[in-house]
Design a protein around this motif. Structure first.
Motif, PDB file in Angstrom:
ATOM      1  N   GLN A 133      -8.821   0.469  -0.266  1.00  0.00           N
ATOM      2  CA  GLN A 133      -9.059  -0.258   0.974  1.00  0.00           C
ATOM      3  C   GLN A 133      -9.989  -1.450   0.749  1.00  0.00           C
ATOM      4  OE1 GLN A 133     -10.548   3.015   3.309  1.00  0.00           O
ATOM      5  NE2 GLN A 133      -8.647   3.200   4.470  1.00  0.00           N
ATOM      6  N   HIS A 134     -11.008  -1.239  -0.094  1.00  0.00           N
ATOM      7  CA  HIS A 134     -11.961  -2.326  -0.355  1.00  0.00           C
ATOM      8  C   HIS A 134     -11.282  -3.460  -1.112  1.00  0.00           C
ATOM      9  CE1 HIS A 134     -15.329  -4.434  -2.341  1.00  0.00           C
ATOM     10  NE2 HIS A 134     -15.939  -4.178  -1.202  1.00  0.00           N
TER      11      HIS A 134
ATOM     12  N   VAL B 242      -8.108  -4.263  -1.049  1.00  0.00           N
ATOM     13  CA  VAL B 242      -7.209  -4.923  -0.096  1.00  0.00           C
ATOM     14  C   VAL B 242      -8.001  -5.837   0.834  1.00  0.00           C
ATOM     15  CG1 VAL B 242      -5.690  -4.546   1.880  1.00  0.00           C
ATOM     16  CG2 VAL B 242      -5.415  -3.169  -0.185  1.00  0.00           C
ATOM     17  N   ALA B 243      -9.157  -5.328   1.327  1.00  0.00           N
ATOM     18  CA  ALA B 243      -9.986  -6.135   2.216  1.00  0.00           C
ATOM     19  C   ALA B 243     -10.490  -7.385   1.513  1.00  0.00           C
ATOM     20  CB  ALA B 243     -11.163  -5.307   2.725  1.00  0.00           C
TER      21      ALA B 243
ATOM     22  N   LEU C 152      -8.883   6.113  -2.269  1.00  0.00           N
ATOM     23  CA  LEU C 152      -8.433   5.427  -1.064  1.00  0.00           C
ATOM     24  C   LEU C 152      -9.469   4.410  -0.601  1.00  0.00           C
ATOM     25  CD1 LEU C 152      -6.387   5.078   1.189  1.00  0.00           C
ATOM     26  CD2 LEU C 152      -7.495   6.958   2.422  1.00  0.00           C
ATOM     27  N   ALA C 153     -10.765   4.792  -0.654  1.00  0.00           N
ATOM     28  CA  ALA C 153     -11.824   3.853  -0.267  1.00  0.00           C
ATOM     29  C   ALA C 153     -11.835   2.641  -1.182  1.00  0.00           C
ATOM     30  CB  ALA C 153     -13.180   4.553  -0.300  1.00  0.00           C
TER      31      ALA C 153
ATOM     32  N   HIS D 157     -13.691  -2.916   6.151  1.00  0.00           N
ATOM     33  CA  HIS D 157     -14.020  -2.056   5.013  1.00  0.00           C
ATOM     34  C   HIS D 157     -14.997  -2.732   4.050  1.00  0.00           C
ATOM     35  CE1 HIS D 157     -11.130   1.063   5.979  1.00  0.00           C
ATOM     36  NE2 HIS D 157     -10.213   0.143   6.175  1.00  0.00           N
TER      37      HIS D 157
ATOM     38  N   TRP E 179      -9.081  -4.827  11.075  1.00  0.00           N
ATOM     39  CA  TRP E 179      -8.621  -4.276   9.798  1.00  0.00           C
ATOM     40  C   TRP E 179      -7.881  -5.395   9.072  1.00  0.00           C
ATOM     41  CZ3 TRP E 179      -4.178  -3.833   7.016  1.00  0.00           C
ATOM     42  CH2 TRP E 179      -4.203  -2.918   5.958  1.00  0.00           C
ATOM     43  N   PRO E 180      -8.001  -5.524   7.734  1.00  0.00           N
ATOM     44  CA  PRO E 180      -8.685  -4.599   6.829  1.00  0.00           C
ATOM     45  C   PRO E 180     -10.117  -4.994   6.481  1.00  0.00           C
ATOM     46  CG  PRO E 180      -7.398  -6.135   5.564  1.00  0.00           C
ATOM     47  CD  PRO E 180      -7.219  -6.535   7.010  1.00  0.00           C
TER      48      PRO E 180
ATOM     49  N   LEU F 185       0.800  -1.221   0.000  1.00  0.00           N
ATOM     50  CA  LEU F 185       0.000   0.000   0.000  1.00  0.00           C
ATOM     51  C   LEU F 185       0.837   1.276   0.000  1.00  0.00           C
ATOM     52  CD1 LEU F 185      -2.880  -0.814   2.502  1.00  0.00           C
ATOM     53  CD2 LEU F 185      -3.128  -0.202   0.111  1.00  0.00           C
TER      54      LEU F 185
END
Length: 479
Positions: free
Chosen positions: A40-41, A43-44, A36-37, A174, A170-171, A17
């Motif tokens: 993050q999604h 990655v999750a 960024l959102a 998200h 986390w992650p 990241l």
């Protein structure tokens, strides 16, 4: 153990990241937050697939060798015991374990809990891993069956309790959520935030009974909720949404969820047994046309059953061989309780009915939960079961000993004789308990909550003798 692989995964994700985060700092703020959102999604989602695949491999290995897996779970229970073991010493032999530790009924275990000897908790590492396994496998199964559900803003929990056995770190938090973590807000506030999100694809609640309360409350307080939505923001979207809420409520309860959230696909609740009536009522009225999914079967000792997937028939659960240590006590009609001995998971017979027995690692209490399950299949060497009933909830005024599942089935058939009637809930007591049997033979007092039933005709009243209505839609039946 889960911790080292999880830490390694998070470290790799952070390293991947860093370059993307540096690039995002150079973009305008709105575009930066959006990207960024999305990052993050992604990655999750990747982390979920990796962790779920690893948990699936663990499940395969443990169920292929169920006997060995249960021996390991028993060893962990004995090593974690907080009281002297006496004759047990350091043994992990199941026969010695059974001979020296008598079975304890759930009511007795609850008395011990009040005396400072708690029942098993999911806060300990081994039980926490079982809960995390159920959550990760359940999320992966949900994502596979409904690929768009976990998209950003696709999921809302409308109760303070969550249907997932363990909160995700986390992650993974998200994934899909549009509201804050369960338990952080009042139920009314959670529902209000869900109503403000017309694009929901999944609706979550702690249990089906809790969700039933949410929808009945929504009908009762719909006008106030619409006013709160309109007052929350003077801009055009929310007043329009408030008008949509009032219009949807005016059309009645049937199919209300899909009118409020047209993209909704699935309802997620946690099964704790005895939820069949609530699920049936939701499916027939407010949540008509939607699928239902429960990621696990839960009891006071933690997660005792895993759902094999949303595509499987509802209410079927795999009993895993890890912690909590599970035994099965055969339920034999007419037999003395002392005559039966427990069996391990690999020894369960298809078609057999068993009471669940869980071992408390803190005080070595072999607790009879009172939950009766029936074996309907197998997953490798472990049984797949469905919930049948709870023991100790029988009706008996003249020696008939009517069990909970038999009575519920008979009541459902009786209610089916009334056109349009839907059974939401019921309770029943013997007349001697209610002290209403003066001048009459022993009987039952049945309290039923119904929808779709108004102004009973004499013909329909005669189908169930002794019926009297205490208020519209909630008759009382004496028989």
């Amino acid at each position: 153990m889960l911790l080292p692989p999880l830490l390694l995964l998070l470290l790799l994700l952070l390293l991947l990241l860093l370059p993307a985060l540096v690039r995002l700092q150079r973009r305008p703020q709105e575009a930066r937050l959006s990207r960024l959102a999305g990052l993050q999604h992604r990655v999750a989602g990747g982390a979920l697939r990796w962790a779920a695949a690893w948990q699936q491999r663990r499940l395969e290995q443990s169920t292929l060798h169920a006997g060995q897996s249960q021996q390991l779970a028993l060893r962990w229970c004995l090593q974690g015991a907080q009281r002297p073991r006496g004759p047990l010493g350091g043994t992990t032999d199941t026969s010695t374990f059974r001979n020296h530790l008598p079975l304890t009924k759930a009511s007795q275990a609850q008395e011990e809990e009040r005396a400072g000897q708690p029942l098993p908790s999911t806060s300990t590492q081994y039980y926490g891993e079982a809960s995390l396994q159920a959550t990760l496998l359940g999320l992966a199964a949900l994502n596979k069956a409904y690929p768009e559900v976990l998209a950003p803003g696709g999921v809302a929990c409308v109760t303070p309790t969550s249907p997932w056995p363990r909160p995700l770190p986390w992650p993974w938090h998200h994934l899909g959520q549009v509201v804050s973590a369960p338990g952080a807000k009042h139920p009314g506030a959670l529902l209000l935030e869900a109503l403000r999100s017309p694009g929901l694809r999944a609706l979550e609640a702690g249990t089906a009974a809790e969700l039933l309360d949410v929808f009945t409350g929504l009908e009762a307080d719909g006008k106030e909720l619409a006013e709160a939505m309109a007052a929350g923001n003077p801009g055009p979207p929310l007043p329009r949404r408030a008008a949509e809420l009032l219009e949807a409520l005016e059309q009645g309860p049937r199919g209300l969820a899909l009118r409020l959230w047209p993209k909704l696909q699935v309802v997620v609740t946690l099964d704790a047994g005895g939820q069949a009536e609530a699920v049936a009522a939701l499916g027939a009225l407010w949540c008509q046309g939607l699928a239902f999914f429960s990621p696990a079967y839960a009891a006071s000792g933690g997660v005792v059953g895993l759902n094999l997937g949303p595509e499987q028939p509802r209410g079927l659960y795999l009993l895993p061989p890890g912690a909590p240590f599970i035994e099965l006590l055969p339920v034999q009609e007419g037999a003395q309780e002392e005559a039966a001995s427990t069996v391990l998971l690999a020894e369960a017979q298809k078609g057999g009915e068993y009471e669940l027995v869980l071992t408390d690692h803190t005080s070595l209490t072999r607790c009879r939960l009172g939950d009766v399950v029936q074996v309907v299949g197998a997953y490798n060497q472990c049984p797949v079961v469905r919930f049948v009933c709870r023991l100790g909830q029988a009706l008996n005024v003249r020696g008939e000993d009517i069990q909970e599942d038999v009575f519920s089935e008979a009541l459902g058939r009786a209610v089916g004789q009334w056109p349009g009637a839907k059974l939401l809930d019921h309770s029943c007591v013997e007349s001697s308990i209610l002290d209403s049997s003066e001048g009459s033979a022993p009987h039952y007092e049945v309290f039923v909550a119904l929808r779709g039933l108004r102004n009973l005709s004499e013909e329909n009243r005669d189908k169930l003798p002794g019926l009297r209505e205490v208020r519209p839609g909630q008759p009382v039946l004496s028989s």
